[in-house]
Structure formats: structure tokens, C-alpha cells
Design a protein around this motif. Structure first.
Motif, PDB file in Angstrom:
ATOM      1  N   LEU A   1       0.836  -1.202   0.000  1.00 19.14           N
ATOM      2  CA  LEU A   1       0.000   0.000   0.000  1.00 19.14           C
ATOM      3  C   LEU A   1       0.875   1.258   0.000  1.00 19.14           C
ATOM      4  O   LEU A   1       1.442   1.631   1.017  1.00 19.14           O
ATOM      5  N   ASN A   2       0.946   1.892  -1.162  1.00 20.66           N
ATOM      6  CA  ASN A   2       1.887   2.994  -1.337  1.00 20.66           C
ATOM      7  C   ASN A   2       1.523   4.253  -0.556  1.00 20.66           C
ATOM      8  O   ASN A   2       2.392   5.025  -0.182  1.00 20.66           O
ATOM      9  N   LEU A   3       0.233   4.462  -0.346  1.00 18.75           N
ATOM     10  CA  LEU A   3      -0.174   5.700   0.318  1.00 18.75           C
ATOM     11  C   LEU A   3      -0.085   5.597   1.840  1.00 18.75           C
ATOM     12  O   LEU A   3      -0.040   6.599   2.540  1.00 18.75           O
ATOM     13  N   LEU A   4      -0.047   4.361   2.319  1.00 14.69           N
ATOM     14  CA  LEU A   4      -0.198   4.114   3.751  1.00 14.69           C
ATOM     15  C   LEU A   4       0.760   4.918   4.622  1.00 14.69           C
ATOM     16  O   LEU A   4       0.369   5.473   5.648  1.00 14.69           O
ATOM     17  N   ALA A   5       2.008   5.018   4.203  1.00 15.42           N
ATOM     18  CA  ALA A   5       3.016   5.707   5.011  1.00 15.42           C
ATOM     19  C   ALA A   5       2.613   7.158   5.259  1.00 15.42           C
ATOM     20  O   ALA A   5       2.956   7.735   6.286  1.00 15.42           O
ATOM     21  N   MET A   6       1.856   7.730   4.314  1.00 16.35           N
ATOM     22  CA  MET A   6       1.480   9.150   4.440  1.00 16.35           C
ATOM     23  C   MET A   6       0.169   9.353   5.193  1.00 16.35           C
ATOM     24  O   MET A   6      -0.034  10.395   5.816  1.00 16.35           O
ATOM     25  N   CYS A   7      -0.721   8.357   5.103  1.00 16.86           N
ATOM     26  CA  CYS A   7      -2.099   8.550   5.571  1.00 16.86           C
ATOM     27  C   CYS A   7      -2.177   9.211   6.948  1.00 16.86           C
ATOM     28  O   CYS A   7      -2.790  10.252   7.106  1.00 16.86           O
TER      29      CYS A   7
ATOM     30  N   TRP B   1     -19.247   3.654   4.773  1.00 16.53           N
ATOM     31  CA  TRP B   1     -18.332   4.713   4.312  1.00 16.53           C
ATOM     32  C   TRP B   1     -16.988   4.527   4.986  1.00 16.53           C
ATOM     33  O   TRP B   1     -16.825   3.644   5.854  1.00 16.53           O
ATOM     34  N   CYS B   2     -16.029   5.362   4.570  1.00 11.76           N
ATOM     35  CA  CYS B   2     -14.619   5.205   4.955  1.00 11.76           C
ATOM     36  C   CYS B   2     -14.401   4.765   6.415  1.00 11.76           C
ATOM     37  O   CYS B   2     -13.660   3.823   6.679  1.00 11.76           O
ATOM     38  N   LEU B   3     -15.034   5.480   7.358  1.00 10.53           N
ATOM     39  CA  LEU B   3     -14.683   5.249   8.762  1.00 10.53           C
ATOM     40  C   LEU B   3     -15.400   4.048   9.376  1.00 10.53           C
ATOM     41  O   LEU B   3     -15.233   3.769  10.563  1.00 10.53           O
ATOM     42  N   ASP B   4     -16.188   3.338   8.584  1.00  8.39           N
ATOM     43  CA  ASP B   4     -16.662   2.028   9.031  1.00  8.39           C
ATOM     44  C   ASP B   4     -15.519   1.018   8.951  1.00  8.39           C
ATOM     45  O   ASP B   4     -15.585  -0.050   9.566  1.00  8.39           O
TER      46      ASP B   4
ATOM     47  N   ASN C   1      -3.347   4.794   9.577  1.00  8.17           N
ATOM     48  CA  ASN C   1      -2.619   3.647   9.036  1.00  8.17           C
ATOM     49  C   ASN C   1      -3.113   2.340   9.675  1.00  8.17           C
ATOM     50  O   ASN C   1      -2.419   1.338   9.685  1.00  8.17           O
ATOM     51  N   LYS C   2      -4.350   2.398  10.189  1.00  8.69           N
ATOM     52  CA  LYS C   2      -4.990   1.196  10.754  1.00  8.69           C
ATOM     53  C   LYS C   2      -6.436   1.095  10.291  1.00  8.69           C
ATOM     54  O   LYS C   2      -7.072   2.101   9.969  1.00  8.69           O
ATOM     55  N   LEU C   3      -6.924  -0.128  10.295  1.00  7.95           N
ATOM     56  CA  LEU C   3      -8.352  -0.378  10.099  1.00  7.95           C
ATOM     57  C   LEU C   3      -8.999  -0.350  11.489  1.00  7.95           C
ATOM     58  O   LEU C   3      -8.295  -0.162  12.485  1.00  7.95           O
ATOM     59  N   VAL C   4     -10.320  -0.560  11.554  1.00  7.64           N
ATOM     60  CA  VAL C   4     -10.975  -0.392  12.850  1.00  7.64           C
ATOM     61  C   VAL C   4     -11.973  -1.520  13.123  1.00  7.64           C
ATOM     62  O   VAL C   4     -12.652  -1.999  12.213  1.00  7.64           O
ATOM     63  N   ASP C   5     -12.026  -1.948  14.394  1.00 10.96           N
ATOM     64  CA  ASP C   5     -12.995  -2.999  14.748  1.00 10.96           C
ATOM     65  C   ASP C   5     -14.258  -2.372  15.342  1.00 10.96           C
ATOM     66  O   ASP C   5     -14.384  -1.139  15.421  1.00 10.96           O
ATOM     67  N   HIS C   6     -15.185  -3.199  15.782  1.00 10.36           N
ATOM     68  CA  HIS C   6     -16.457  -2.691  16.300  1.00 10.36           C
ATOM     69  C   HIS C   6     -16.295  -1.861  17.574  1.00 10.36           C
ATOM     70  O   HIS C   6     -17.154  -1.083  17.920  1.00 10.36           O
ATOM     71  N   PHE C   7     -15.198  -2.075  18.322  1.00 14.31           N
ATOM     72  CA  PHE C   7     -14.978  -1.317  19.555  1.00 14.31           C
ATOM     73  C   PHE C   7     -14.275   0.010  19.295  1.00 14.31           C
ATOM     74  O   PHE C   7     -14.014   0.765  20.227  1.00 14.31           O
ATOM     75  N   GLY C   8     -13.884   0.229  18.043  1.00 13.30           N
ATOM     76  CA  GLY C   8     -13.107   1.427  17.739  1.00 13.30           C
ATOM     77  C   GLY C   8     -11.612   1.203  17.936  1.00 13.30           C
ATOM     78  O   GLY C   8     -10.820   2.136  17.870  1.00 13.30           O
ATOM     79  N   ASP C   9     -11.230  -0.061  18.177  1.00 14.73           N
ATOM     80  CA  ASP C   9      -9.811  -0.366  18.342  1.00 14.73           C
ATOM     81  C   ASP C   9      -9.162  -0.638  16.977  1.00 14.73           C
ATOM     82  O   ASP C   9      -9.833  -1.102  16.058  1.00 14.73           O
ATOM     83  N   PRO C  10      -7.846  -0.340  16.869  1.00 12.51           N
ATOM     84  CA  PRO C  10      -7.189  -0.505  15.567  1.00 12.51           C
ATOM     85  C   PRO C  10      -6.965  -1.968  15.171  1.00 12.51           C
ATOM     86  O   PRO C  10      -6.771  -2.834  16.028  1.00 12.51           O
ATOM     87  N   ILE C  11      -7.029  -2.218  13.864  1.00 10.99           N
ATOM     88  CA  ILE C  11      -6.712  -3.530  13.275  1.00 10.99           C
ATOM     89  C   ILE C  11      -5.620  -3.278  12.237  1.00 10.99           C
ATOM     90  O   ILE C  11      -5.695  -2.299  11.494  1.00 10.99           O
ATOM     91  N   SER C  12      -4.640  -4.156  12.173  1.00 11.61           N
ATOM     92  CA  SER C  12      -3.576  -4.017  11.179  1.00 11.61           C
ATOM     93  C   SER C  12      -4.117  -4.291   9.767  1.00 11.61           C
ATOM     94  O   SER C  12      -4.988  -5.129   9.584  1.00 11.61           O
TER      95      SER C  12
END
Ligand code: HEC
Ligand code: HEC
Ligand code: HEC
Length: 279
Positions: free
Chosen positions: A116-122, A169-172, A180-191
Motif C-alpha cells: 500500500l503505497n499511500l499508507l506511510a502518508m495517511c 463509508w470510509c470510517l466504518d 494507518n490502521k483499520l478499525v474494529d467494532h470497539f473502535g480499536d485498531p486492526i492491522s
């Protein structure tokens, strides 16, 4: 590569006239074709093919030992068909509910983040939360869609978003403050390397099938508890266009093809018939 640099310099110096001459001359000139064929193997353009998803899962062919490539690619579709080393470039899958009993390191995946090329900047350059108080603000307070022209220009998928029929949408999927993380149902980050944890929060049935080995793909040692590489959801599905037009059903279909030739040194494919559980 060196050659390319020289041509680029020549191009810059001499302008497009030279380029036209060169481009017309290159593919047909027999002397050049012969010279290219005679070049040692390491000078050849590397062969790049893709795994689940073209443009997002590219893999470069190289010899693990003479005549034994890491991967064999289809000459018609350039899809990866055969692996000399199924574990190449893999890392442990990480914690997965229901897979706790697998021996340590026996479930491996190829990390997505390095693709993922953009990830480092996100999360640093753009959504760092300290940027100018622009409208819309850098870190939104809710998950409602906001069209952002800069984002749409950088990432056209976001302009015509094709997942969830307008209901997500995006923040789901993406973490609000840690981009640079995804998100679970608790709002905690997922790699990004564990997209199954993200997809599974809405597609529980598919997650279960994937975990059971009914959906998706695994390669490696098929003895019980043997080490396997698991293909993760995003290696086959583009999370931003699973419902896109012609592709519609979430997966670009490939034509079936005959199996590739065995690598030099391997006499037959008997190893594929060995079944760990006699029946
Ligand atoms: C269904 C979940 C989901 C939604 C909704 C979603 N994304 Fe993503 N997004 C992902 C996943 C998963 C990845 C990583 C894809 C991969 O591994 O190939 C990703 C990757 C990205 C990337 C990094 C791409 C790169 O090449 O570096 C950007 C930027 C991005 N998303 C922006 C957005 C924007 C903007 C929206 C809203 C318009 C959005 N996403 C909506 C799941 C989602
Ligand atoms: C926040 C919930 C949510 C998340 C997270 C999510 N999806 Fe979806 N997904 C949906 C919804 C809603 C639909 C639309 C179903 C419909 O209306 O047909 C959908 C549709 C799909 C479809 C198309 C199904 C079809 O038959 O057309 C695929 C494929 C898919 N999702 C894969 C994924 C993958 C892979 C991920 C993880 C990267 C993921 N989804 C994450 C909610 C989600
Ligand atoms: C090796 C490739 C591969 C992997 C890995 C994979 N899928 Fe799929 N998936 C497919 C294919 C192929 C289809 C069928 C598409 C079609 O019907 O044309 C599909 C279909 C789907 C659908 C739509 C099903 C329907 O009823 O139409 C969903 C949702 C989905 N996958 C989610 C996931 C999730 C979630 C994961 C990870 C846990 C995952 N997939 C992993 C290849 C994959």
C-alpha cells in the motif's frame, strides 16, 4: 535498469525525435533482439505476475535455485499458478479467534501493508489531526460521507465508492485517528495485514467459511496442523469496489487454464497425490 537510465538521459537531451526513432526501431531490429537473448539471465527484465488481484498482489519471479522458480506465471493471464516456495515473504497471521490452537507460526500470510503505497502518508502527512482547521476538519466527529476533492483526486475509488450500496463509508473500515490502521467494532485498531478481522465484522459467514478453509485459498503443507499460507480477503477483493460494474460480484474472474509445466528436476507431480489422512 542502467540501460533505461541512459535512454532517459538521451531522451532528455535529444527530445522526442530520437524517442520516435528508438521506439520504432526497438521491437523489430533483429540484432537487438539477438543481443537481448544472449544477455545473461540476471540482466533480463524480471517477470512480474499477480496472485489474487491484478494491480494489488504482484509478485516478481526469481530462481530459488537454478531452474526452480519461486512462482510460475500464466503466459496468458499472468496469474500465479505454481509456487516453488509457498511461504516466501510471509509473516505469522497474528491472533485469530478460533485458530488459537494452530501451532505457533503455522498460519502465515503475506503482509498487505508493504503493497500500500499511500499508507506511510495517511496518518502522518494528511490525517495527523494537527493540520489546519480546514472545512471539513482533519478528524471528523462522525462517520457520515463527506466528499473531499483532494482525496477523490488522489484516490478515485472514493469518488464512486462501490461497497455496501451507499450504507457504509470510509470510517466504518478505517480508524478515525490512526489512519494507518483499520478499525474494529470497539473502535480499536486492526492491522492492514489482518483484514479478515475487519471484513469479518460485517461478513461473519464468510469469515467462518474462510477460517474453515471453505472460502478463499491456502497453500503449503496439507498435513494436519501443517504450515500453510492463508490468502487474506484483500488479496482477492478490492475493499473499495466489490460491487463495481462489470466485475460486480466482487471478484475478477479468470479463464481456467491447463496446469503449468513442472520445474526442471521434478519428474512428476506424485507429491500432490500424497494424502495425509488415508481414506
Ligand atoms: C469496507 C471497508 C472499507 C471502506 C468502507 C473503505 N476502505 Fe479504504 N481500505 C480498506 C482496506 C481493507 C484497505 C487495504 C486494501 C489492501 O490491502 O489492498 C484500504 C486502503 C485504503 C487506502 C490506502 C491505499 C493505498 O494504496 O495505499 C486509502 C487511501 C483508502 N483506503 C481510502 C479510503 C477512503 C477515502 C474511503 C471512503 C471513501 C475508504 N477507503 C473506504 C477498507 C475500506
Ligand atoms: C461495515 C460493514 C462492512 C465491512 C467492514 C465490510 N463489508 Fe463487504 N459489504 C457490506 C455490505 C453492507 C455489502 C452490500 C451487500 C448488498 O447490499 O448486496 C457488502 C458487500 C460485499 C461484497 C459483495 C457481495 C455481493 O454479493 O455483491 C463483497 C465481495 C464484500 N462485501 C467483501 C468485503 C471484504 C473483503 C471486506 C473486508 C475488506 C468487507 N467486505 C468489509 C458491509 C461490509
Ligand atoms: C483466494 C481468493 C479469495 C479470498 C482470500 C477471499 N475471497 Fe471472498 N470471494 C472469492 C470469490 C472467487 C468469490 C465469488 C465471487 C463470485 O461469485 O463471482 C468470493 C465471494 C465473496 C463474497 C460475496 C459472496 C456472495 O454471496 O456473493 C463475500 C462477501 C466475500 N467473498 C468475502 C470475503 C471475506 C470476508 C474474505 C476474508 C475472510 C474473503 N472473501 C476471502 C475469492 C476470495
Amino acid at each position: 535498469m542502467k540501460k533505461l537510465a541512459i535512454y532517459t538521459v538521451a531522451l532528455a537531451l535529444c527530445g522526442s525525435a530520437l524517442y520516435t526513432a528508438f521506439a520504432a526501431d526497438q521491437p523489430t531490429d533483429p540484432a537487438k533482439v539477438a543481443a537481448a537473448a544472449a544477455e545473461p539471465a540476471k540482466e533480463k527484465e524480471p517477470l512480474v505476475c499477480f496472485e489474487g488481484r491484478k494491480g494489488a498482489t504482484e509478485i516478481t519471479q526469481r530462481d530459488l535455485k537454478p531452474g526452480w522458480p519461486n512462482v510460475k506465471c500464466s503466459p496468458t493471464t499472468s496469474a500465479a499458478l505454481w509456487y516453488g516456495d509457498p511461504y516466501e515473504g510471509t509473516v505469522p497471521m497474528g491472533k485469530m479467534p478460533q485458530l488459537e490452537n494452530l501451532p505457533e507460526g503455522h498460519a502465515v500470510v503475506r503482509p498487505r501493508s508493504e503493497k500500500l503505497n499511500l499508507l506511510a502518508m495517511c496518518g502522518t502527512a494528511c490525517h495527523n489531526g494537527v493540520g489546519p482547521k480546514a472545512n471539513p476538519p482533519t478528524l471528523p466527529k462522525d462517520k457520515k460521507p463527506i466528499p473531499i476533492p483532494t482525496m477523490e483526486a488522489m484516490y478515485p475509488d472514493s469518488k464512486d465508492f462501490q461497497h455496501g450500496r451507499g450504507r457504509i463509508w470510509c470510517l466504518d473500515c478505517h480508524h478515525t485517528t490512526q489512519r494507518n490502521k483499520l478499525v474494529d467494532h470497539f473502535g480499536d485498531p486492526i492491522s492492514f495485514d489482518q483484514p479478515q478481522l475487519l471484513c469479518g465484522k460485517c461478513h461473519g459467514d464468510k469469515l467462518r467459511d474462510w477460517r474453515d478453509g471453505i472460502h478463499g485459498k491456502r497453500i503449503g503443507d496439507f498435513t494436519t496442523g501443517g504450515k500453510k499460507r492463508w490468502f487474506v480477503c484483500t488479496e482477492c477483493h478490492n475493499p473499495h469496489n466489490v460491487q463495481d460494474g462489470a466485475r460486480n460480484r466482487g471478484f475478477a474472474q479468470l479463464q481456467p487454464e491447463p496446469s503449468p509445466q513442472l520445474p526442471r528436476g521434478m519428474k512428476d507431480a506424485k507429491h500432490e497425490k500424497v494424502h495425509p489422512i488415508p481414506h
